[in-house]
Design an enzyme around this catalytic site. Structure first.
Site, PDB file in Angstrom:
ATOM      1  CE  LYS A   1      -4.452  -8.601 -22.246  1.00  0.00           C
ATOM      2  NZ  LYS A   1      -5.536  -8.195 -21.533  1.00  0.00           N
TER       3      LYS A   1
ATOM      4  CD  GLU B   1      -8.537  -7.068 -23.149  1.00  0.00           C
ATOM      5  OE1 GLU B   1      -8.542  -5.891 -23.052  1.00  0.00           O
ATOM      6  OE2 GLU B   1      -8.040  -7.935 -22.834  1.00  0.00           O
TER       7      GLU B   1
ATOM      8  CG  HIS C   1     -12.136  11.452 -38.037  1.00  0.00           C
ATOM      9  ND1 HIS C   1     -12.846  12.543 -38.648  1.00  0.00           N
ATOM     10  CD2 HIS C   1     -13.061  10.514 -38.074  1.00  0.00           C
ATOM     11  CE1 HIS C   1     -13.854  12.221 -39.035  1.00  0.00           C
ATOM     12  NE2 HIS C   1     -14.352  11.059 -38.766  1.00  0.00           N
TER      13      HIS C   1
ATOM     14  N   GLY D   1       0.845  -1.250  -0.142  1.00  0.00           N
ATOM     15  CA  GLY D   1       0.283   0.016   0.123  1.00  0.00           C
ATOM     16  C   GLY D   1       0.606   1.267  -0.170  1.00  0.00           C
TER      17      GLY D   1
HETATM   18  C1  AGP Z   1      -5.087  -6.353 -18.099  1.00  0.00           C
HETATM   19  O1  AGP Z   1      -4.400  -7.358 -18.791  1.00  0.00           O
HETATM   20  C2  AGP Z   1      -4.441  -5.576 -17.196  1.00  0.00           C
HETATM   21  N1  AGP Z   1      -3.179  -6.365 -16.483  1.00  0.00           N
HETATM   22  C3  AGP Z   1      -5.250  -4.581 -16.306  1.00  0.00           C
HETATM   23  O2  AGP Z   1      -5.474  -3.628 -17.356  1.00  0.00           O
HETATM   24  C4  AGP Z   1      -6.189  -4.823 -15.659  1.00  0.00           C
HETATM   25  O3  AGP Z   1      -7.356  -5.308 -16.344  1.00  0.00           O
HETATM   26  C5  AGP Z   1      -6.684  -3.762 -14.544  1.00  0.00           C
HETATM   27  O4  AGP Z   1      -5.614  -3.435 -13.748  1.00  0.00           O
HETATM   28  C6  AGP Z   1      -7.981  -3.969 -14.046  1.00  0.00           C
HETATM   29  O5  AGP Z   1      -7.864  -4.903 -12.941  1.00  0.00           O
HETATM   30  P1  AGP Z   1      -9.048  -5.687 -12.044  1.00  0.00           P
HETATM   31  O6  AGP Z   1      -9.915  -6.424 -13.188  1.00  0.00           O
HETATM   32  O7  AGP Z   1      -8.406  -6.563 -11.451  1.00  0.00           O
HETATM   33  O8  AGP Z   1      -9.799  -4.443 -11.376  1.00  0.00           O
END
Ligand code: AGP
Length: 612
Positions: free
Chosen positions: A489, A485, A508, A100
């Site tokens: 990736k 997405e 655009h 944290g």
């Molecule tokens: C996705 O491949 C990522 N590692 C990242 O964007 C992830 O989806 C995002 O941090 C959200 O995480 P969560 O679904 O655990 O909230």
């Protein structure tokens, strides 16, 4: 971000802690460390992965039966041996691990410096352990009381565990904003950021709540107190976690295993919910709220990253099928931009980990305005799952690869079930169309299996584009989130710059990027804006871009135009994201492997982003 684990019992602590760190490594992997009580407090830490630490401690012969360990994702201070956790207090009698951010660390540090303290690391964590020791000495209180007083002065998020040389039979943990689970074994206790390091030893767990402190004493009952000094009774829950889900089971990487699990994970997310014979959809977790959701004037979806992309598919589904207006918000923007939230709004929070700090904060904000909060989470017992009024778990099983794959398709499946259910309740869908769609949804796991058989072809394609520097991904309608997405990736695991765009927006701006070096992945499946996408392909071709098209099996038109085509089985337009995402996951995976990238633990990333 950061994984923490602790053990106290009759067994040798070190192997348990190292194994636990391996399980938690998805949360951060820039440095790792361990502190064990063995005669005195022994502390070992190194820059790099858990395997480095494992090698480093191999010959240390540390036999102690109580210890704490940490795998780090750096926030304050660069990843090095000094900033790695655990951190000692000034007397070296105490050591702490922390996940944290202590936001007011600078002012606390200033005070401590005035009181003669010096600091060896750049971390906020070291400030906290000095503060605890200072309170313990100056106020002459027990360690647990010193921890409580110190935490009442702290602003920020934390999950911590503390070990003390003076109290060799005690571990003290606390949380606010970052997760902590305690496992109760047979004469021993485990404490960790999630249940994965605990699952093989015990099924009895207690999820600590925010602002709670747990005092774990050897051979004694668990004691929980709040920071406001109220006693709490530990609520013991049974853990349901399949251990094989935590192993690669013959696959080279977790990501590949998780891609291949999708026929099952999608099925699991529908299991017991979709009944095609009866023509019914039952989402038990939201049954008390489904009327309110179906009649909502507005749904707001909050999420981050891949989960946000799933949310975008959700927007199209809800509006298309159930005619409910939807807004999809990045949780990080939503929480700080003074949004209008009404008491009759439904907020759907989507999160694989259930721990994403921004999504959690967005939930708290919406809750404070009186909105109803519904969760779509993968991890049972997670902070987001517990912060919502109701929700549906995705049941995709543990996702360990940092790049989200099976969680995305499971989230989209849940959103599809919700949209269909609300459409049925509201009568915004013809009965025959409803049956058509649920039949097709039921067929999706088999079609995903069929889609996976193109891996050999994708591997060839990956070979051709291994060293490309840029990629564009284009799609329209339901395929626009798929383009986003696909680009995410590729970026996150292969470090190739990639952009996802609505195909029609290309003219655009991004069209200026197109030349014969630029590969453009176009999702050009039947139905929807198929003809329009063909026009976009023509525009790319006229500028000599390299077209990689994802097409419906049997397509002839796009085949003639594109440089490379990848066929996926035919399905309903709104279900295409569940299939078209698969080749894009495989393409990123193989390019990353060919570039020798660390697929499961890409640089700078962590699986659950528990800091803002
Ligand atoms: C996705 O491949 C990522 N590692 C990242 O964007 C992830 O989806 C995002 O941090 C959200 O995480 P969560 O679904 O655990 O909230």
């Amino acid at each position: 971000m950061c994984g923490i684990v602790g053990y106290i019992g009759s067994k040798q602590a070190l192997p348990i802690l190292i194994k636990g760190l391996h399980r938690l490594e998805y949360r951060g992997y820039d440095s790792a460390g361990v502190a064990i009580l063995d005669g005195g407090l022994k502390l070992y830490k190194t820059k790099g992965k858990v395997s480095h630490l494992e090698n480093f401690v191999k010959d240390k012969n540390t036999k102690g039966t109580i210890g704490i360990a940490h795998t780090r994702w750096a926030t304050h201070g660069e990843p090095n041996n000094i900033n790695a956790h655990p951190h000692f207090s000034r007397s070296k009698n105490l050591a702490i691990i922390h996940n944290g951010i202590i936001e007011n660390y600078a002012s606390l540090k200033e005070e401590l410096i005035k009181r003669g303290y010096t600091f060896t690391s750049d971390t906020d964590t070291e400030v906290l352990i000095h503060l605890i020791e200072d309170i313990k000495i100056s106020e002459k209180v027990e360690l647990e009381e010193a921890v409580r007083i110190a935490l009442s002065q702290v602003v920020g998020a934390y999950a911590i565990v503390i070990i003390s040389e003076d109290e060799p039979d005690t571990l003290i943990g606390a949380r606010k904003g970052s997760p902590l689970v305690i496992g109760i074994g047979n004469g021993d206790f485990y404490i960790a950021s999630d249940a994965t390091p605990i699952a093989e030893y015990t099924k009895d767990v207690v999820y600590l709540n925010d602002k709670e402190i747990v005092i774990i004493k050897r051979d004694k009952e668990l004691k929980i107190r709040t920071i406001e000094n109220k006693d709490k009774t530990p609520y013991i829950q049974k853990l349901e976690l399949n251990l094989s889900a935590l192993e690669k089971e013959g696959f080279d990487h977790f990501m590949l295993k998780e891609i291949y699990e999708q026929p099952h994970s999608i099925l699991d997310s529908m299991r017991g919910r979709l009944n095609v014979k009866e023509g019914s959809i039952r989402l038990g977790g939201i049954s008390d709220y489904e009327q309110k959701m179906a009649n909502a004037k507005r749904i707001i979806i909050v999420a981050c990253g891949t989960s946000w992309h799933a949310g975008l598919v959700g927007e199209y589904l809800f509006e298309d099928l159930a005619r409910i207006p939807v807004e999809v918000e990045y949780a990080s923007e939503f929480r700080y931009r003074n949004p209008i939230i009404n008491e009759d709004d439904i907020v759907i929070a989507i999160s694989q980990s259930g721990e994403t700090a921004d999504t959690l904060a967005a939930i708290e904000l919406a809750k404070s305005k009186g909105a109803t909060i519904i969760g779509i989470c993968n991890v049972v017992g997670s902070s987001i799952a517990r912060a919502t009024h109701a929700g549906s778990f995705t049941h995709a099983g543990p996702e360990i690869g940092v790049a989200s794959t099976k969680a995305f398709t499971a989230q989209v499946t849940i959103l599809t079930l919700m949209a269909l259910r609300f459409a049925q309740m509201k009568g915004t869908i013809e009965k025959s169309r409803f049956y058509q769609l649920i039949n097709e949804l039921e067929a999706i796991p088999e079609k995903v299996k069929e889609t996976l058989s193109i891996e050999v072809q994708i591997k060839e394609l990956a070979r051709m584009f291994t060293y490309t520097r840029n990629f564009l991904y284009l799609g329209r309608g339901y395929n626009f989130p798929v383009a986003l997405e696909g680009a995410l990736k590729l970026k996150e695991i292969s470090y190739i710059h990639a952009e996802g765009y609505p195909a029609a927006e290309m003219k655009h701006g991004p069209i200026a990027l197109i030349d014969r070096e630029m590969p453009i992945v176009v999702i050009a499946t039947y139905r929807g804006a198929y003809e329009k996408v063909i026009s976009n392909i023509q525009e790319i071709k006229a500028r000599k871009g390299k077209i990689i098209a994802i097409v419906t099996k049997g397509d002839k038109t796009v085949k003639e135009l594109a440089d490379y085509v990848i066929e996926i089985p035919e399905t309903e337009e709104m279900l295409v994201p569940l299939l078209a995402t698969i080749p894009l996951q495989l393409l990123s995976y193989h390019i990353a492997v060919m570039r020798d990238c660390n697929v499961d633990q890409p640089r700078n990333l962590a699986k659950s982003v528990t800091v803002e």
